[in-house]
Write a protein that holds these residues in place. Structure first.
Motif, PDB file in Angstrom:
ATOM      1  N   UNK A 147       0.854  -1.234  -0.083  1.00 16.08           N
ATOM      2  CA  UNK A 147       0.027   0.129   0.019  1.00 16.08           C
ATOM      3  C   UNK A 147       1.032   1.460   0.008  1.00 16.08           C
ATOM      4  N   UNK A 148       1.865   1.255   0.831  1.00 19.91           N
ATOM      5  CA  UNK A 148       2.585   2.393   1.166  1.00 19.91           C
ATOM      6  C   UNK A 148       3.386   2.944  -0.257  1.00 19.91           C
ATOM      7  N   UNK A 149       4.124   2.116  -0.643  1.00 25.32           N
ATOM      8  CA  UNK A 149       5.120   2.344  -1.736  1.00 25.32           C
ATOM      9  C   UNK A 149       4.600   3.062  -3.057  1.00 25.32           C
ATOM     10  N   UNK A 150       3.388   2.317  -3.446  1.00 21.74           N
ATOM     11  CA  UNK A 150       2.782   3.186  -4.511  1.00 21.74           C
ATOM     12  C   UNK A 150       2.207   4.578  -4.294  1.00 21.74           C
ATOM     13  N   UNK A 151       1.771   4.775  -3.007  1.00 18.07           N
ATOM     14  CA  UNK A 151       1.376   5.872  -2.697  1.00 18.07           C
ATOM     15  C   UNK A 151       2.559   6.873  -2.431  1.00 18.07           C
ATOM     16  N   UNK A 152       3.503   6.490  -1.664  1.00 18.43           N
ATOM     17  CA  UNK A 152       4.884   7.336  -1.715  1.00 18.43           C
ATOM     18  C   UNK A 152       5.360   7.793  -2.930  1.00 18.43           C
ATOM     19  N   UNK A 155       2.807  10.358  -5.094  1.00 27.59           N
ATOM     20  CA  UNK A 155       2.904  11.444  -4.234  1.00 27.59           C
ATOM     21  C   UNK A 155       4.072  12.491  -4.543  1.00 27.59           C
ATOM     22  N   UNK A 156       5.175  11.711  -4.815  1.00 27.34           N
ATOM     23  CA  UNK A 156       6.485  12.503  -5.116  1.00 27.34           C
ATOM     24  C   UNK A 156       6.513  12.633  -6.634  1.00 27.34           C
ATOM     25  N   UNK A 157       6.310  11.914  -7.396  1.00 27.32           N
ATOM     26  CA  UNK A 157       6.516  11.849  -8.895  1.00 27.32           C
ATOM     27  C   UNK A 157       5.754  12.728  -9.432  1.00 27.32           C
ATOM     28  N   UNK A 158       6.429  13.639 -10.880  1.00 28.88           N
ATOM     29  CA  UNK A 158       5.407  14.336 -11.231  1.00 28.88           C
ATOM     30  C   UNK A 158       4.775  13.694 -12.536  1.00 28.88           C
ATOM     31  N   UNK A 213       6.683  12.992   1.660  1.00 33.42           N
ATOM     32  CA  UNK A 213       5.955  13.310   0.409  1.00 33.42           C
ATOM     33  C   UNK A 213       5.457  14.933   0.518  1.00 33.42           C
ATOM     34  N   UNK A 214       5.615  15.903  -0.390  1.00 34.33           N
ATOM     35  CA  UNK A 214       5.097  17.203  -0.206  1.00 34.33           C
ATOM     36  C   UNK A 214       3.513  17.170  -0.096  1.00 34.33           C
ATOM     37  N   UNK A 215       2.725  16.324  -0.609  1.00 27.93           N
ATOM     38  CA  UNK A 215       1.341  16.216  -0.548  1.00 27.93           C
ATOM     39  C   UNK A 215       1.037  15.904   1.142  1.00 27.93           C
ATOM     40  N   UNK A 216       1.638  15.224   1.712  1.00 26.31           N
ATOM     41  CA  UNK A 216       1.496  14.543   3.097  1.00 26.31           C
ATOM     42  C   UNK A 216       1.745  15.754   4.007  1.00 26.31           C
ATOM     43  N   UNK A 224       6.230  25.126   3.878  1.00 27.79           N
ATOM     44  CA  UNK A 224       7.757  25.388   3.840  1.00 27.79           C
ATOM     45  C   UNK A 224       8.421  24.408   3.829  1.00 27.79           C
ATOM     46  N   UNK A 225       8.013  23.122   4.388  1.00 25.31           N
ATOM     47  CA  UNK A 225       8.601  21.953   4.305  1.00 25.31           C
ATOM     48  C   UNK A 225       8.447  21.368   3.009  1.00 25.31           C
ATOM     49  N   UNK A 226       7.161  21.298   2.667  1.00 28.73           N
ATOM     50  CA  UNK A 226       6.959  21.144   1.361  1.00 28.73           C
ATOM     51  C   UNK A 226       7.632  21.483   0.056  1.00 28.73           C
ATOM     52  N   UNK A 227       7.976  22.547   0.350  1.00 29.95           N
ATOM     53  CA  UNK A 227       8.677  23.393  -0.896  1.00 29.95           C
ATOM     54  C   UNK A 227      10.013  22.867  -0.844  1.00 29.95           C
ATOM     55  N   UNK A 228      10.620  22.816   0.222  1.00 27.31           N
ATOM     56  CA  UNK A 228      11.893  22.163   0.391  1.00 27.31           C
ATOM     57  C   UNK A 228      11.960  20.846  -0.237  1.00 27.31           C
ATOM     58  N   UNK A 229      10.977  19.843  -0.086  1.00 26.44           N
ATOM     59  CA  UNK A 229      11.201  18.602  -0.479  1.00 26.44           C
ATOM     60  C   UNK A 229      10.811  18.510  -1.971  1.00 26.44           C
ATOM     61  N   UNK A 230       9.819  19.497  -2.478  1.00 24.00           N
ATOM     62  CA  UNK A 230       9.890  19.636  -4.062  1.00 24.00           C
ATOM     63  C   UNK A 230      11.273  20.146  -4.433  1.00 24.00           C
TER      64      UNK A 230
END
Length: 479
Positions: A147-152, A155-158, A213-216, A224-230
């Motif tokens: 479950x977690x890996x496809x979701x991860x 949510x990271x990939x464009x 993931x930035x979405x989480x 701010x943390x989401x922008x750093x991850x992106x």
């Protein structure tokens, strides 16, 4: 920056990306860190593959071992192989809660622990029940990882690489299966368990250095943390504020948490129904029974080495799953499901014909028609690996709205593992009541239904952001 202002203006005016802005944005995107994070996360599916494949080389050792406390009879060997699916059901249910509470990253790190503990218990086993416990724990971990890996990854990939990277989940599963088959040629069951514990150990260590993931993060108000991850995932030159604003807008529209009453909303129950039915059709295609019966078919066709048969099956899976990953973002999900379903329908029909001819009283048919059985197995496995293997897991990670992503994914995983257990456990009964030919013709009918279902109900998600996919369901619900 001027280009960031331009993107923000486009976003406000159109509420979606224009092709020109996409091309400009992606020209500045660097994917190396995204690939690194994906590679680390798919150590989970690799571990999962080792778990699935472990029973095949281990059971022959454990059924002939000198120690009477560890020796398995036929019934115990059956449970040793299938108890993994029961553990995975529980893991899938828990994972849906975990990803919403502690996040995708920590959930994935947590999954590595029962992998390692489970194999450790198998290595130290002094009784059959310790073997069962070890297998159940590794199955529990597999349910979480599935479950977690496809979701991860989703949510990271464009959108331009999400299909390819999402397909790597199934690719690593079949690589793990083939890897344990290959290792089983040289190692006994204890050393094989030691070898199988290496990928989850690496997963635990390496995920410490990977981002959430930035979405989480945005769902928790951490912009701010989401922008750093992106910026980490897209490279230092990409104007990530543009993408961050686009994701944040979707969260602002749907900021409430999931309630049971949400199931009345069409944009919630439609993707949920599609995800669950995809998992049902995947298991009802007969993949587990084909894999179960493959060694017998190879033996009947004069491949006396069952280890070689397993390795051939593994190679076919890896090759065609890799092909699917390479073309996923070009061909699209829907066309691959259709091609895959047609190939499986043809091969299971041919398999039924083979068994019907074998059962006739005329002599010599068994040997003369062995090529039909071999070709049918090869085509089925290739077809499954091309579409119905990787695509349902990919679509599951793409189609759910923000607030039901954890719950919806959990229900899909529970459905998949439940059907896997039921089909595997009832296969021999089906063979007796429907005959071998009738059983495979039943699977052929299910594969035809797969194709019809895909053509009518499954949306094409190629090239769309997760937010655009969600909006598509909202718009269809409003009509």
């Amino acid at each position: 920056m001027d280009i960031q202002d331009e993107y923000r203006s486009l976003l406000e005016q159109e509420n979606r990306e224009l092709p020109e802005s996409q091309d400009t944005y992606f020209s500045k995107v660097k994917n190396s860190k995204l690939y690194l994070a994906t590679f680390v996360s798919v150590l989970g599916p690799l571990s999962f593959g080792f778990v699935l494949g472990y029973s095949s080389p281990a059971i022959p050792d454990l059924t002939t071992i000198d120690d009477p406390h560890l020796r398995l009879n036929d019934d115990q060997a059956s449970w040793f192989g299938s108890i993994v699916t029961l553990g995975a059901m529980v893991g899938g249910l828990l994972a849906g809660w975990m990803v919403e509470r502690i996040g995708r990253k920590l959930s994935l790190m947590f999954s590595s622990l029962p992998f390692v503990f489970g194999f450790t218990i198998i290595i130290a086993a002094r009784s059959v029940w310790m073997l069962y416990l070890g297998r159940a724990l590794t199955g529990f971990a597999s349910g979480i990882a599935s479950l977690v890996v496809p979701l991860y990854i989703s949510e990271m990939a464009h959108e331009r690489v999400r299909g390819t990277l999402g397909s790597c989940v199934q690719l690593m599963v079949v690589l793990g299966i083939m890897g344990v088959y290959l290792a089983g040629l040289f190692l006994d069951w204890r050393w094989l368990a030691i070898c199988s514990s290496i990928p989850p150990t690496l997963l635990l260590v390496c995920m410490c250095f990977m981002p959430e993931t930035p979405r989480f993060l945005l769902s928790r108000g951490k912009q701010r943390e989401a922008e750093e991850v992106l910026r980490y995932l897209r490279g230092p030159d990409a104007p990530v504020e543009y993408e961050c604003d686009r994701i944040k807008e979707a969260f602002d529209e749907e900021c409430s948490s999931f309630q049971m009453s949400d199931l009345k909303e069409a944009h919630v129950y439609k993707p949920l129904a599609i995800g669950i039915l995809l998992m049902i059709f995947q298991q009802m295609s007969g993949i587990n029974t084909i894999m179960f019966y493959a060694e017998n078919i190879f033996e009947q066709a004069h491949f006396k080495e069952s280890d070689l048969a397993s390795l051939i099956v593994g190679v076919i899976q890896v090759v065609f799953t890799a092909v699917a990953a390479l073309i996923m973002d070009k061909a699209g999900r829907k066309i691959l499901l259709i091609i895959s379903g047609v190939a499986m329908a043809i091969s299971t029909t041919a398999m039924g014909v083979y068994f019907y001819l074998v059962s006739t009283p005329e002599g010599g048919v068994h040997t003369d028609m062995s090529w039909l059985a071999l070709a049918s197995v090869a085509v089925f496995i290739a077809g499954f690996a091309l579409g119905w293997g990787p695509v349902p897991w990919l679509i599951m990670s793409e189609i759910f709205p923000v607030k039901v992503r954890g719950v919806g994914s959990s229900l899909c995983v529970l459905t998949n593992w439940s059907l896997a257990f039921i089909v595997t456990k009832t296969f021999q009964d089906m063979m007796k009541s429907l005959t071998r030919a009738g059983t495979f013709w039943l699977f052929a009918c299910m594969c035809i239904l797969n194709v019809i279902f895909t053509m009518v109900f499954v949306p094409e998600t190629k090239g769309k952001t997760l937010e655009q996919i969600e909006q598509t369901f909202r718009e269809s619900s409003d009509q």
